[in-house]
Scaffold this motif. Structure first.
Motif, PDB file in Angstrom:
ATOM      1  N   TYR A 177       0.853  -1.192   0.000  1.00 53.13           N
ATOM      2  CA  TYR A 177       0.000   0.000   0.000  1.00 53.13           C
ATOM      3  C   TYR A 177       0.891   1.247   0.000  1.00 53.13           C
ATOM      4  O   TYR A 177       0.709   2.163  -0.818  1.00 53.13           O
ATOM      5  CB  TYR A 177      -0.907  -0.004   1.230  1.00 53.13           C
ATOM      6  N   ALA A 178       1.865   1.281   0.904  1.00 58.48           N
ATOM      7  CA  ALA A 178       2.768   2.430   0.989  1.00 58.48           C
ATOM      8  C   ALA A 178       3.612   2.554  -0.279  1.00 58.48           C
ATOM      9  O   ALA A 178       3.866   3.677  -0.751  1.00 58.48           O
ATOM     10  CB  ALA A 178       3.662   2.299   2.217  1.00 58.48           C
ATOM     11  N   PHE A 179       4.067   1.426  -0.830  1.00 58.36           N
ATOM     12  CA  PHE A 179       4.847   1.457  -2.078  1.00 58.36           C
ATOM     13  C   PHE A 179       4.062   2.152  -3.185  1.00 58.36           C
ATOM     14  O   PHE A 179       4.561   3.067  -3.857  1.00 58.36           O
ATOM     15  CB  PHE A 179       5.224   0.040  -2.503  1.00 58.36           C
ATOM     16  N   ALA A 180       2.827   1.734  -3.408  1.00 54.98           N
ATOM     17  CA  ALA A 180       2.032   2.293  -4.505  1.00 54.98           C
ATOM     18  C   ALA A 180       1.696   3.761  -4.241  1.00 54.98           C
ATOM     19  O   ALA A 180       1.779   4.601  -5.152  1.00 54.98           O
ATOM     20  CB  ALA A 180       0.760   1.472  -4.688  1.00 54.98           C
ATOM     21  N   ALA A 181       1.331   4.071  -3.001  1.00 52.91           N
ATOM     22  CA  ALA A 181       0.981   5.453  -2.673  1.00 52.91           C
ATOM     23  C   ALA A 181       2.197   6.376  -2.818  1.00 52.91           C
ATOM     24  O   ALA A 181       2.096   7.476  -3.394  1.00 52.91           O
ATOM     25  CB  ALA A 181       0.419   5.522  -1.256  1.00 52.91           C
ATOM     26  N   ASP A 182       3.348   5.953  -2.310  1.00 56.81           N
ATOM     27  CA  ASP A 182       4.573   6.759  -2.439  1.00 56.81           C
ATOM     28  C   ASP A 182       4.938   6.975  -3.906  1.00 56.81           C
ATOM     29  O   ASP A 182       5.393   8.060  -4.293  1.00 56.81           O
ATOM     30  CB  ASP A 182       5.738   6.082  -1.720  1.00 56.81           C
ATOM     31  N   SER A 183       4.744   5.932  -4.719  1.00 58.52           N
ATOM     32  CA  SER A 183       5.080   6.026  -6.142  1.00 58.52           C
ATOM     33  C   SER A 183       4.197   7.051  -6.851  1.00 58.52           C
ATOM     34  O   SER A 183       4.680   7.864  -7.650  1.00 58.52           O
ATOM     35  CB  SER A 183       4.926   4.652  -6.799  1.00 58.52           C
ATOM     36  N   VAL A 184       2.902   7.011  -6.548  1.00 62.11           N
ATOM     37  CA  VAL A 184       1.976   7.972  -7.154  1.00 62.11           C
ATOM     38  C   VAL A 184       2.338   9.394  -6.741  1.00 62.11           C
ATOM     39  O   VAL A 184       2.380  10.314  -7.573  1.00 62.11           O
ATOM     40  CB  VAL A 184       0.523   7.637  -6.758  1.00 62.11           C
ATOM     41  N   ARG A 185       2.604   9.594  -5.459  1.00 61.26           N
ATOM     42  CA  ARG A 185       2.951  10.934  -4.984  1.00 61.26           C
ATOM     43  C   ARG A 185       4.222  11.450  -5.654  1.00 61.26           C
ATOM     44  O   ARG A 185       4.325  12.634  -6.003  1.00 61.26           O
ATOM     45  CB  ARG A 185       3.133  10.916  -3.465  1.00 61.26           C
ATOM     46  N   HIS A 186       5.201  10.552  -5.822  1.00 58.89           N
ATOM     47  CA  HIS A 186       6.452  10.970  -6.465  1.00 58.89           C
ATOM     48  C   HIS A 186       6.207  11.354  -7.924  1.00 58.89           C
ATOM     49  O   HIS A 186       6.705  12.396  -8.383  1.00 58.89           O
ATOM     50  CB  HIS A 186       7.489   9.848  -6.388  1.00 58.89           C
ATOM     51  N   MET A 248       0.596   2.746 -25.204  1.00 58.35           N
ATOM     52  CA  MET A 248       1.350   3.979 -25.440  1.00 58.35           C
ATOM     53  C   MET A 248       1.115   4.567 -26.826  1.00 58.35           C
ATOM     54  O   MET A 248       1.532   5.700 -27.102  1.00 58.35           O
ATOM     55  CB  MET A 248       2.846   3.725 -25.220  1.00 58.35           C
ATOM     56  N   ARG A 249       0.450   3.828 -27.706  1.00 58.40           N
ATOM     57  CA  ARG A 249       0.112   4.354 -29.043  1.00 58.40           C
ATOM     58  C   ARG A 249      -1.259   5.031 -29.075  1.00 58.40           C
ATOM     59  O   ARG A 249      -1.656   5.571 -30.107  1.00 58.40           O
ATOM     60  CB  ARG A 249       0.175   3.224 -30.074  1.00 58.40           C
ATOM     61  N   ARG A 250      -1.956   5.009 -27.959  1.00 60.40           N
ATOM     62  CA  ARG A 250      -3.272   5.646 -27.905  1.00 60.40           C
ATOM     63  C   ARG A 250      -3.121   7.168 -27.778  1.00 60.40           C
ATOM     64  O   ARG A 250      -2.092   7.693 -27.351  1.00 60.40           O
ATOM     65  CB  ARG A 250      -4.068   5.112 -26.712  1.00 60.40           C
ATOM     66  N   ASP A 251      -4.205   7.872 -28.139  1.00 61.93           N
ATOM     67  CA  ASP A 251      -4.199   9.332 -28.027  1.00 61.93           C
ATOM     68  C   ASP A 251      -4.086   9.773 -26.566  1.00 61.93           C
ATOM     69  O   ASP A 251      -3.372  10.717 -26.244  1.00 61.93           O
ATOM     70  CB  ASP A 251      -5.470   9.916 -28.655  1.00 61.93           C
ATOM     71  N   VAL A 252      -4.842   9.090 -25.700  1.00 63.33           N
ATOM     72  CA  VAL A 252      -4.745   9.374 -24.266  1.00 63.33           C
ATOM     73  C   VAL A 252      -3.952   8.233 -23.631  1.00 63.33           C
ATOM     74  O   VAL A 252      -4.460   7.132 -23.455  1.00 63.33           O
ATOM     75  CB  VAL A 252      -6.137   9.489 -23.617  1.00 63.33           C
ATOM     76  N   ARG A 253      -2.711   8.525 -23.339  1.00 67.75           N
ATOM     77  CA  ARG A 253      -1.809   7.487 -22.838  1.00 67.75           C
ATOM     78  C   ARG A 253      -1.214   7.913 -21.504  1.00 67.75           C
ATOM     79  O   ARG A 253      -1.227   9.099 -21.155  1.00 67.75           O
ATOM     80  CB  ARG A 253      -0.691   7.227 -23.858  1.00 67.75           C
ATOM     81  N   PRO A 254      -0.668   6.958 -20.758  1.00 65.72           N
ATOM     82  CA  PRO A 254      -0.049   7.312 -19.470  1.00 65.72           C
ATOM     83  C   PRO A 254       1.204   8.163 -19.668  1.00 65.72           C
ATOM     84  O   PRO A 254       1.920   8.009 -20.669  1.00 65.72           O
ATOM     85  CB  PRO A 254       0.325   5.955 -18.863  1.00 65.72           C
ATOM     86  N   ASP A 255       1.443   9.046 -18.715  1.00 64.20           N
ATOM     87  CA  ASP A 255       2.755   9.695 -18.655  1.00 64.20           C
ATOM     88  C   ASP A 255       3.530   9.221 -17.428  1.00 64.20           C
ATOM     89  O   ASP A 255       4.614   9.719 -17.132  1.00 64.20           O
ATOM     90  CB  ASP A 255       2.638  11.218 -18.689  1.00 64.20           C
ATOM     91  N   GLY A 256       2.959   8.224 -16.728  1.00 66.34           N
ATOM     92  CA  GLY A 256       3.649   7.619 -15.597  1.00 66.34           C
ATOM     93  C   GLY A 256       3.146   6.208 -15.338  1.00 66.34           C
ATOM     94  O   GLY A 256       1.958   5.925 -15.536  1.00 66.34           O
ATOM     95  N   PHE A 257       4.056   5.313 -14.955  1.00 69.73           N
ATOM     96  CA  PHE A 257       3.716   3.929 -14.613  1.00 69.73           C
ATOM     97  C   PHE A 257       4.191   3.631 -13.192  1.00 69.73           C
ATOM     98  O   PHE A 257       5.250   4.115 -12.765  1.00 69.73           O
ATOM     99  CB  PHE A 257       4.413   2.929 -15.532  1.00 69.73           C
ATOM    100  N   VAL A 258       3.418   2.786 -12.505  1.00 73.73           N
ATOM    101  CA  VAL A 258       3.870   2.155 -11.268  1.00 73.73           C
ATOM    102  C   VAL A 258       3.915   0.661 -11.544  1.00 73.73           C
ATOM    103  O   VAL A 258       2.898   0.063 -11.915  1.00 73.73           O
ATOM    104  CB  VAL A 258       2.921   2.458 -10.091  1.00 73.73           C
ATOM    105  N   VAL A 285       8.689   5.892 -14.962  1.00 70.52           N
ATOM    106  CA  VAL A 285       8.289   4.613 -14.383  1.00 70.52           C
ATOM    107  C   VAL A 285       8.905   4.472 -13.001  1.00 70.52           C
ATOM    108  O   VAL A 285      10.120   4.650 -12.833  1.00 70.52           O
ATOM    109  CB  VAL A 285       8.738   3.424 -15.268  1.00 70.52           C
ATOM    110  N   VAL A 286       8.048   4.159 -12.006  1.00 68.03           N
ATOM    111  CA  VAL A 286       8.527   3.779 -10.677  1.00 68.03           C
ATOM    112  C   VAL A 286       8.334   2.277 -10.533  1.00 68.03           C
ATOM    113  O   VAL A 286       7.238   1.758 -10.774  1.00 68.03           O
ATOM    114  CB  VAL A 286       7.749   4.493  -9.543  1.00 68.03           C
ATOM    115  N   LEU A 301      15.001   5.207 -14.796  1.00 70.41           N
ATOM    116  CA  LEU A 301      14.001   4.544 -13.966  1.00 70.41           C
ATOM    117  C   LEU A 301      14.060   5.051 -12.523  1.00 70.41           C
ATOM    118  O   LEU A 301      15.130   5.406 -12.011  1.00 70.41           O
ATOM    119  CB  LEU A 301      14.214   3.030 -13.981  1.00 70.41           C
ATOM    120  N   LEU A 302      12.901   5.047 -11.890  1.00 66.86           N
ATOM    121  CA  LEU A 302      12.780   5.373 -10.471  1.00 66.86           C
ATOM    122  C   LEU A 302      12.471   4.075  -9.739  1.00 66.86           C
ATOM    123  O   LEU A 302      11.655   3.278 -10.214  1.00 66.86           O
ATOM    124  CB  LEU A 302      11.663   6.393 -10.259  1.00 66.86           C
ATOM    125  N   VAL A 303      13.105   3.833  -8.597  1.00 64.27           N
ATOM    126  CA  VAL A 303      12.994   2.515  -7.973  1.00 64.27           C
ATOM    127  C   VAL A 303      12.632   2.622  -6.487  1.00 64.27           C
ATOM    128  O   VAL A 303      12.919   3.616  -5.829  1.00 64.27           O
ATOM    129  CB  VAL A 303      14.306   1.699  -8.118  1.00 64.27           C
TER     130      VAL A 303
END
Length: 347
Positions: A177-186, A248-258, A285-286, A301-303
């Motif tokens: 839970y903390a891993f995912a939340a910290d990644s999103v905040r970063h 990533m080929r879509r018009d609306v694509r992520p600019d961040g991954f966890v 990417v985290v 990469l962010l780890v």
């Protein structure tokens, strides 16, 4: 020559497997004294204990397991049960290292009990319990209300799980839970607003922990989710790479991954680059990792580090604690992530 006399001569000369009689012969002590010295009995002097234990180590003495089991009902074995097709090698080697480090100075030995994806995960547990092959068991890939944990609880078998089940027993877990939340905040902190999660398989307990941390933090920072639920970290590298490239080929694509696993992260990066995009410029990417390999692959990469050696050590302590009479509910531990790390050049 008489067979029994030959065995005695072999024991005395060291030609056979070292036994208590071998140790008694070499130290000039009685068999009973040697046995008690090996068990650190307080009535045996400290110098005698050290001398016996040193000789035992030098000649490779090991207690006869069959004899130990007959005398005590114990096997002096801890079994680590692993899915050989799902567990990655870094996880396996680090968990084994951690367990082995803890049990090295105890009478216990580690055995690995493998099973494949075609087997019911309960099968190896039933075998260990029904045959009395181990005094304690360690399992991974836990599910809510895990049938393996329920089975061992019902039979009073000491065990520990890598991951939680919602049942009361020893475990060690990473705070996903903390891993995912910290990644999103970063990611939000560096300007990323459209985030995708490559999650664990939905049937495993840490899927919900990871997803809850991700979605709660999205609401907190006001970012949006780009769904990426057609694959999990259990899918093949090629499947993850293909799905990432499509996304990533879509018009609306992520600019961040966890990403919940380092091996899967390699596939995510390949998919990003297949789509003609650049890591660190178009998308960040985290990823969790258990070794310092991801920055060798891509410095952008962010780890977040997860320590599987620590997990193995904690699991071994938990099992030994239960065997030693501690309450199962008191043998639980949770590792917290220490933050999201960017690449730092060596000094």
């Amino acid at each position: 020559m008489d067979r029994h006399q030959t065995e005695k001569d072999d024991e005395a000369s060291g030609l056979g497997r070292p036994t208590l009689k071998t140790l008694a012969f070499m130290t000039g002590l009685g068999v009973t004294t040697v046995s008690r010295a090996l068990k650190d009995a307080p009535e045996i002097g400290a110098e005698t204990r050290r001398r016996v234990q040193l000789v035992a180590k030098q000649i490779g003495y090991r207690p006869n397991r069959a004899g130990v089991r007959l005398r005590t009902g114990k096997t002096n074995v801890i079994s680590l049960v692993l899915n050989t097709e799902r567990e990655i090698m870094s996880f396996v080697s680090d968990i084994i290292y951690g367990v082995s480090e803890v049990i090295a100075d105890t009478p216990y030995h580690l055995i690995v009990t493998p099973y494949s994806r075609t087997q019911d995960p309960l099968d190896p547990i039933r075998y260990l319990v029904e045959t009395g092959s181990a005094d304690g068991v360690i399992i991974s890939r836990t599910q809510p209300n895990d049938p393996r944990a329920r089975y061992m609880l019902e039979r009073g078998i000491p065990f520990a799980t890598h991951g939680r089940t919602g049942l009361i027993h020893p475990y060690h877990d990473f705070d996903n839970y903390a891993f995912a939340a910290d990644s999103v905040r970063h990611l939000a902190g560096i300007g990323r607003r459209r985030l995708a999660l490559l999650a664990p398989p939905v049937e495993l307990t840490y899927h919900s922990h990871t997803l809850d941390g991700f979605t709660d933090a999205l609401s907190e920072v006001g970012a949006s989710e780009i769904p990426f639920n057609t694959v999990s970290v259990d899918h093949s590298i090629e499947q993850i790479r293909m799905r990432t490239a499509q996304l990533m080929r879509r018009d609306v694509r992520p600019d961040g991954f966890v990403s919940s696993a380092a091996a899967a992260t390699l596939a995510i990066v390949a998919g990003i680059e297949d789509a003609g995009l650049k890591l660190g410029r178009d998308v960040d990417v985290v990823s969790k990792q258990s070794s310092d390999l991801l920055h060798l692959f891509r410095r952008e990469l962010l780890v977040v580090n997860e320590n599987f050696r620590l997990a193995g050590a904690e699991l071994a302590r938990s099992v030994l604690g239960w065997i030693g009479g501690a309450a199962p509910g008191s043998l639980q531990s949770l590792s917290k992530p220490t933050g999201v790390l960017a690449y730092r050049p060596p000094d």
